[in-house]
Design a protein around this motif. Structure first.
Motif, PDB file in Angstrom:
ATOM      1  N   UNK A  75     -59.256 -33.718 -41.879  1.00  0.00           N
ATOM      2  CA  UNK A  75     -59.390 -35.138 -41.561  1.00  0.00           C
ATOM      3  C   UNK A  75     -59.414 -35.343 -40.044  1.00  0.00           C
ATOM      4  N   UNK A  76     -58.535 -34.660 -39.314  1.00  0.00           N
ATOM      5  CA  UNK A  76     -58.462 -34.775 -37.859  1.00  0.00           C
ATOM      6  C   UNK A  76     -59.715 -34.194 -37.219  1.00  0.00           C
ATOM      7  N   UNK A  77     -60.220 -33.076 -37.747  1.00  0.00           N
ATOM      8  CA  UNK A  77     -61.425 -32.460 -37.188  1.00  0.00           C
ATOM      9  C   UNK A  77     -62.637 -33.373 -37.368  1.00  0.00           C
ATOM     10  N   UNK A  78     -62.765 -33.974 -38.552  1.00  0.00           N
ATOM     11  CA  UNK A  78     -63.870 -34.903 -38.784  1.00  0.00           C
ATOM     12  C   UNK A  78     -63.723 -36.140 -37.910  1.00  0.00           C
ATOM     13  N   UNK A  79     -62.500 -36.624 -37.745  1.00  0.00           N
ATOM     14  CA  UNK A  79     -62.247 -37.798 -36.909  1.00  0.00           C
ATOM     15  C   UNK A  79     -62.624 -37.515 -35.453  1.00  0.00           C
ATOM     16  N   UNK A  80     -62.259 -36.350 -34.949  1.00  0.00           N
ATOM     17  CA  UNK A  80     -62.605 -35.964 -33.581  1.00  0.00           C
ATOM     18  C   UNK A  80     -64.113 -35.838 -33.423  1.00  0.00           C
ATOM     19  N   UNK A  81     -64.772 -35.225 -34.395  1.00  0.00           N
ATOM     20  CA  UNK A  81     -66.229 -35.077 -34.332  1.00  0.00           C
ATOM     21  C   UNK A  81     -66.908 -36.445 -34.357  1.00  0.00           C
ATOM     22  N   UNK A  82     -66.420 -37.359 -35.204  1.00  0.00           N
ATOM     23  CA  UNK A  82     -66.986 -38.706 -35.280  1.00  0.00           C
ATOM     24  C   UNK A  82     -66.798 -39.440 -33.956  1.00  0.00           C
ATOM     25  N   UNK A  83     -65.614 -39.314 -33.377  1.00  0.00           N
ATOM     26  CA  UNK A  83     -65.327 -39.959 -32.093  1.00  0.00           C
ATOM     27  C   UNK A  83     -66.235 -39.419 -30.989  1.00  0.00           C
ATOM     28  N   UNK A  84     -66.403 -38.097 -30.935  1.00  0.00           N
ATOM     29  CA  UNK A  84     -67.284 -37.488 -29.936  1.00  0.00           C
ATOM     30  C   UNK A  84     -68.728 -37.938 -30.127  1.00  0.00           C
ATOM     31  N   UNK A  85     -69.149 -38.049 -31.380  1.00  0.00           N
ATOM     32  CA  UNK A  85     -70.505 -38.489 -31.682  1.00  0.00           C
ATOM     33  C   UNK A  85     -70.714 -39.936 -31.239  1.00  0.00           C
ATOM     34  N   UNK A  86     -69.726 -40.789 -31.473  1.00  0.00           N
ATOM     35  CA  UNK A  86     -69.829 -42.195 -31.076  1.00  0.00           C
ATOM     36  C   UNK A  86     -69.930 -42.321 -29.561  1.00  0.00           C
ATOM     37  N   UNK A  87     -69.102 -41.583 -28.839  1.00  0.00           N
ATOM     38  CA  UNK A  87     -69.138 -41.626 -27.375  1.00  0.00           C
ATOM     39  C   UNK A  87     -70.490 -41.146 -26.870  1.00  0.00           C
ATOM     40  N   UNK A  88     -70.986 -40.037 -27.403  1.00  0.00           N
ATOM     41  CA  UNK A  88     -72.277 -39.508 -26.982  1.00  0.00           C
ATOM     42  C   UNK A  88     -73.397 -40.506 -27.265  1.00  0.00           C
ATOM     43  N   UNK A  89     -73.356 -41.151 -28.425  1.00  0.00           N
ATOM     44  CA  UNK A  89     -74.380 -42.126 -28.782  1.00  0.00           C
ATOM     45  C   UNK A  89     -74.414 -43.270 -27.783  1.00  0.00           C
ATOM     46  N   UNK A  90     -73.249 -43.822 -27.423  1.00  0.00           N
ATOM     47  CA  UNK A  90     -73.216 -44.934 -26.473  1.00  0.00           C
ATOM     48  C   UNK A  90     -73.619 -44.494 -25.075  1.00  0.00           C
ATOM     49  N   UNK A  91     -73.245 -43.298 -24.672  1.00  0.00           N
ATOM     50  CA  UNK A  91     -73.666 -42.792 -23.364  1.00  0.00           C
ATOM     51  C   UNK A  91     -75.187 -42.679 -23.321  1.00  0.00           C
ATOM     52  N   UNK A  92     -75.782 -42.144 -24.382  1.00  0.00           N
ATOM     53  CA  UNK A  92     -77.242 -42.017 -24.428  1.00  0.00           C
ATOM     54  C   UNK A  92     -77.927 -43.373 -24.458  1.00  0.00           C
TER      55      UNK A  92
END
Length: 180
Positions: free
Chosen positions: A74-91
């Motif tokens: 659950x924590x690994x998926x949460x971290x991956x989702x958070x990283x993906x969200x940050x990358x999406x907004x940066x792009x």
């Protein structure tokens, strides 16, 4: 041929050839690999025999994650989702900025010609900058909203209305200035 082994903390570099690793010859081989030391690791992947491979989901995306220590899925998926969200907004912000620069470059000739008269050049540059800012903000907002309407209809609709409101606001301002 000579074999030269360069040792680092966890990176190994192996060189086979007639030259050296600092001045290689044609036909020489350089191989480097990295190993992970002993310890606990959490892995989300598909086990194939005695190794791991990417797990393909029903939506044809792949999962292969490794974290140091004992971490819950659950924590690994949460971290991956958070990283993906940050990358999406940066792009997204990078895309908006690139669009702004592109519009400024398109009108670069106009601003350069207007710089012949110093006051006029500053005024034209401000106008082009405002135009580029409005366009580079509203067009991506409209694109994002249209993409989101299918998956998040309420949020997509709100963003679309906001983009249209920005366009109408500046259009009305331009009409008011023409009347004066």
């Amino acid at each position: 041929k000579e074999a030269d082994l360069e040792e680092g903390s966890s990176i190994q570099k192996l060189y086979f050839g007639y030259g050296s690793h600092k001045s290689p010859q044609i036909g020489d081989y350089k191989v480097s690999f990295q190993f992970i030391g002993n310890g606990d690791y959490s892995i989300l992947a598909k086990q194939v025999g005695n190794t791991f491979d990417s797990f393909e989901t029903s939506t044809e995306s792949t999962i292969l994650m490794v974290e140091s220590g004992k971490v819950s899925a659950k924590k690994m998926f949460s971290t991956a989702q958070s990283n993906n969200t940050v990358l999406t907004w940066v792009l997204r912000f990078v895309g908006i900025f690139m669009m702004y620069l592109g519009i400024m470059m398109i009108f670069g000739l106009v601003t350069t010609l207007a710089n012949i008269i110093p006051f006029l050049g500053t005024l034209v540059n401000m106008g082009v900058s405002l135009f580029a800012g409005i366009i580079s903000l509203t067009l991506p907002l409209m694109t994002i909203s249209l993409a989101w309407i299918f998956y998040r209809p309420i949020l997509g609709s709100i963003i679309l209305v906001a983009a249209i409101a920005i366009i109408l606001f500046f259009y009305k301002k331009s009409l008011d200035r023409k009347k004066v």
